[in-house]
Design an enzyme around this catalytic site. Structure first.
Site, PDB file in Angstrom:
ATOM      1  N   HIS A  11     -11.005 -98.914  16.282  1.00  0.00           N
ATOM      2  CA  HIS A  11     -11.276 -98.020  17.412  1.00  0.00           C
ATOM      3  C   HIS A  11     -11.963 -96.773  16.894  1.00  0.00           C
ATOM      4  O   HIS A  11     -11.531 -96.178  15.897  1.00  0.00           O
ATOM      5  CB  HIS A  11      -9.974 -97.637  18.111  1.00  0.00           C
ATOM      6  CG  HIS A  11     -10.140 -96.587  19.159  1.00  0.00           C
ATOM      7  ND1 HIS A  11     -11.140 -96.637  20.110  1.00  0.00           N
ATOM      8  CD2 HIS A  11      -9.449 -95.448  19.412  1.00  0.00           C
ATOM      9  CE1 HIS A  11     -11.043 -95.587  20.907  1.00  0.00           C
ATOM     10  NE2 HIS A  11     -10.029 -94.840  20.498  1.00  0.00           N
ATOM     11  N   HIS A  40     -13.665 -93.578  27.270  1.00  0.00           N
ATOM     12  CA  HIS A  40     -12.778 -93.502  26.112  1.00  0.00           C
ATOM     13  C   HIS A  40     -13.538 -93.661  24.807  1.00  0.00           C
ATOM     14  O   HIS A  40     -13.699 -92.697  24.063  1.00  0.00           O
ATOM     15  CB  HIS A  40     -11.688 -94.570  26.249  1.00  0.00           C
ATOM     16  CG  HIS A  40     -10.638 -94.491  25.188  1.00  0.00           C
ATOM     17  ND1 HIS A  40      -9.477 -95.240  25.223  1.00  0.00           N
ATOM     18  CD2 HIS A  40     -10.557 -93.768  24.041  1.00  0.00           C
ATOM     19  CE1 HIS A  40      -8.736 -94.969  24.173  1.00  0.00           C
ATOM     20  NE2 HIS A  40      -9.379 -94.086  23.428  1.00  0.00           N
ATOM     21  N   ASP A  54     -28.644-110.522  17.333  1.00  0.00           N
ATOM     22  CA  ASP A  54     -28.045-111.056  16.113  1.00  0.00           C
ATOM     23  C   ASP A  54     -26.535-110.829  16.075  1.00  0.00           C
ATOM     24  O   ASP A  54     -25.753-111.759  15.870  1.00  0.00           O
ATOM     25  CB  ASP A  54     -28.649-110.373  14.876  1.00  0.00           C
ATOM     26  CG  ASP A  54     -30.088-110.753  14.603  1.00  0.00           C
ATOM     27  OD1 ASP A  54     -30.559-111.756  15.164  1.00  0.00           O
ATOM     28  OD2 ASP A  54     -30.738-110.037  13.817  1.00  0.00           O
ATOM     29  N   HIS A  74     -14.530 -93.152  18.339  1.00  0.00           N
ATOM     30  CA  HIS A  74     -15.163 -92.389  19.407  1.00  0.00           C
ATOM     31  C   HIS A  74     -16.579 -92.012  18.969  1.00  0.00           C
ATOM     32  O   HIS A  74     -17.037 -90.898  19.231  1.00  0.00           O
ATOM     33  CB  HIS A  74     -14.372 -91.119  19.716  1.00  0.00           C
ATOM     34  CG  HIS A  74     -12.967 -91.360  20.159  1.00  0.00           C
ATOM     35  ND1 HIS A  74     -11.956 -90.443  19.960  1.00  0.00           N
ATOM     36  CD2 HIS A  74     -12.392 -92.409  20.801  1.00  0.00           C
ATOM     37  CE1 HIS A  74     -10.823 -90.911  20.444  1.00  0.00           C
ATOM     38  NE2 HIS A  74     -11.061 -92.106  20.958  1.00  0.00           N
ATOM     39  N   TYR A  85     -28.442-116.756   8.433  1.00  0.00           N
ATOM     40  CA  TYR A  85     -28.709-115.512   7.713  1.00  0.00           C
ATOM     41  C   TYR A  85     -27.686-115.265   6.591  1.00  0.00           C
ATOM     42  O   TYR A  85     -26.503-115.574   6.740  1.00  0.00           O
ATOM     43  CB  TYR A  85     -28.663-114.341   8.698  1.00  0.00           C
ATOM     44  CG  TYR A  85     -28.817-112.983   8.063  1.00  0.00           C
ATOM     45  CD1 TYR A  85     -30.056-112.489   7.716  1.00  0.00           C
ATOM     46  CD2 TYR A  85     -27.694-112.196   7.786  1.00  0.00           C
ATOM     47  CE1 TYR A  85     -30.205-111.236   7.134  1.00  0.00           C
ATOM     48  CE2 TYR A  85     -27.817-110.936   7.199  1.00  0.00           C
ATOM     49  CZ  TYR A  85     -29.088-110.484   6.878  1.00  0.00           C
ATOM     50  OH  TYR A  85     -29.217-109.264   6.292  1.00  0.00           O
TER      51      TYR A  85
END
Length: 219
Positions: free
Chosen positions: A97, A162, A122, A99, A216
């Protein structure tokens, strides 16, 4: 490897990966978190501790309900969200997580990032979707993450108002998705400042995604 050794390795990995969030400019102060699945639970950072002070020993071991199993600190305030993701999506081995500024700006608008770059095709296989607004403190955010990403090729979701949550088969992959999410969020924003970005056809997105995921890099 014993269960004890596995947890110790996960603690070391999670501590190190938090440094990557700082290195790539995805977090400020004590915001953001990385977690990694271990047997019957996951490892996550303690709440409100400076990134400069984080060590492997400080990482918290929780069960899949988010209860602390090992650790002397309170776990991240996002622990319930991480726990819900691990319970609902057994294929997920890492959750991140952040910001990060550009991606969170899209989240503030409640707007998905359209797939207008080959790098997006991709890595994300299409747009980066928006999840619903949810308050911190219980597993509502986790519900929104799972509802949005289940069946979606994107490993990243912009939770409205958020920030960014990313998932991966392991914690490093989830961190990579967070880095790439911010990178494309910035580029697509700059493109829109200049004009309307050109769409990539769905069939071309599919071909690009398949190549990147299956051909790749080193095999």
């Amino acid at each position: 490897m014993t269960a004890t050794e596995s947890v110790a390795n996960a603690r070391a990995t999670v501590a190190q990966l938090h440094g990557e969030l700082v290195r790539w400019g995805l977090v400020v102060w004590t915001s953001g978190n990385v977690s990694a699945r271990v047997a019957d639970g996951f490892v996550i950072k303690p709440s409100g501790v400076s990134y400069d002070d984080l060590t492997a020993d400080m990482m918290i071991v929780c069960d899949l309900d988010g209860n602390v199993v090992e650790g002397s600190h309170a776990p991240s305030s996002d622990t319930a969200a991480h726990a819900y993701v691990y319970r609902a999506m057994p294929e997920v081995g890492g959750v991140v997580h952040t910001h990060s500024a550009y991606a969170t700006a899209w989240a503030a608008r409640g707007e998905a990032i359209p797939c207008v770059l080959t790098a997006m095709a991709d890595e994300f296989g299409g747009e980066i979707p928006v999840g619903p607004f949810a308050l911190i403190g219980n597993d509502d955010i986790g519900h929104g993450i799972v509802e949005t990403l289940r069946g979606h090729r994107s490993p990243a979701v912009l939770m409205q108002s958020h920030g960014v949550f990313t998932i991966g088969p392991d914690a490093k992959a989830a961190v990579k998705a967070a880095v790439m999410c911010e990178d494309v969020a910035r580029t697509v924003h700059l493109a829109r400042v200049l004009g309307e970005p050109l769409k990539i056809e769905p069939a071309d997105i599919d071909r690009l995604y398949s190549r990147y995921q299956n051909v790749y890099g080193q095999r």
